[in-house]
Design a protein around this motif. Sequence first.
Motif: not given
Length: 498
Positions: A140-141, A180-187
């Motif tokens: 999930e995002f 590998s962290y944090p997470k990004w929504f789109i490139p």
Amino acid sequence: MAQCLQSVQEFIQDSFVPMVAVLCSEDAERQTRKNHLGFSELVRPFCRLTSEVHMRDPNNQIHFIKNLKINVNNIVTQSPQPGAIRKLLSDVVSASQPAEGLTTNVITAGDYDLNISATTPWFEAYRESFFQSMPASDHEFLNHYLACMLVVSSTEAEPMEQFLKLSNEQHRIQHSNEYSYPKWFIPNTLKYYVLLHDISEGEEQRADLVYEEMKQRYGTQGCYLLKINSRTSARGSDEQIPDPWSQYLHKSTLQNQDFYEDDPSAVICNKNSENNFITMDGLDHPLKEDGLPNSFKDSPHQLERPSDPGGHFDSTDYVTSTELVQDGKKQHMLPAHGVCLTLNDHDRIRQFIQEFTFRGLLPHIEKTIRQLNDQLGSRKGLSRSLFSATKKWFSGSKVPEKSINELKNTAGLLYPPEAPELQIRKMADLCFLVQHFDLAYSCYHTAKKDFLNDQAMLYAAGALEMAAVSAFLQPGLPRPYPAHYMDTAIQTYRDICK
């Protein structure tokens, strides 16, 4: 019971808001630290829009958004550790117990009389910390970063070069295999360039010239000149300036009276704080021998400096309030937060967040939703038609659907980032974050069917869960609440996604 100040709908909407990262230059961070706050802490009380905003959906219909809130955090490149999360939640509960002498319920059990508190004042603090401390996941995002603010001081020798360095740093964090962290929504993360001007020490004419150059390079919608610290003499002024930051900093700091001596509006700090401490959630954290905590060494901008009370920390760098006050004799009081800010500065920060959201973030979200919608209209239709034809050719008949109990455990299944199924989930999450619950429900419903077909049960459970929440939040309740969606999601999490 807990005295909940929000309705269920308000609580859910405040729990899932657009996430914005921050990267600051050293000079910019130094200027905000005059107020005993990091940049993300500085803007946090002003992150709810005071006016209604709007955007257009993929059908070009105007969609209105009320009471939108954003979440601004420093970049932390290590996922929260379970042990640290448990410690945080335990401390939050301990710091939120009812005062002594309040009415209790007495329950008699044999020879024992048990005094049970009639209220649970810790519940909301626990619930808020629990949601904020949840690490970002791949299925999930909702809590992936949509944008990144790059903040540079106007006193820099070469501000434009500093912006370039921060931009490259953000790109390295997001796209290299190093993190590998944090997470990004789109490139294509939105980058918003902020020139921070300290009125007490900078030249306003030079700041204006740099800002003009920024507008030519990044566009008027992609940058901002934020002026702060116009209160030059904090101690000499009789003006009473409110402190809106206290409620957003670490709750155990604010609720533990041992932290305060004569002045209840002050916070503690070590005498050598300028050289030996880094502020963390409004607290001061001792440095290691080389001047940086162990997890900070990889970045020249101290990316991993935790600044959000919601749990962006690791087990080695998390510091409890008890540990900070054990040696109280070596600590002294500091003025309250925002000591260099006037009410005009407060208004400037509030206006900055409004401009960033309305002219930067929302157009970026609107554009991303349109792009995802267009991609899904072309790519998913083609891939699904080919898949269905191949499946029909080899099987010759329709495969009967399986019940939840018959489905195998595919919790470890990972889709590639460009998979159409994930694009639908991204579009659903974006619509949910901007309160377009009808479109979000449709996307979650479609994603749910695709995930179930692939027996990707972790993904399916997440889509089922959010489809139910989206239906619940739709104004006027156009469709009945699908309680069976939530029940199935819970059963899937419990029995299959172990």
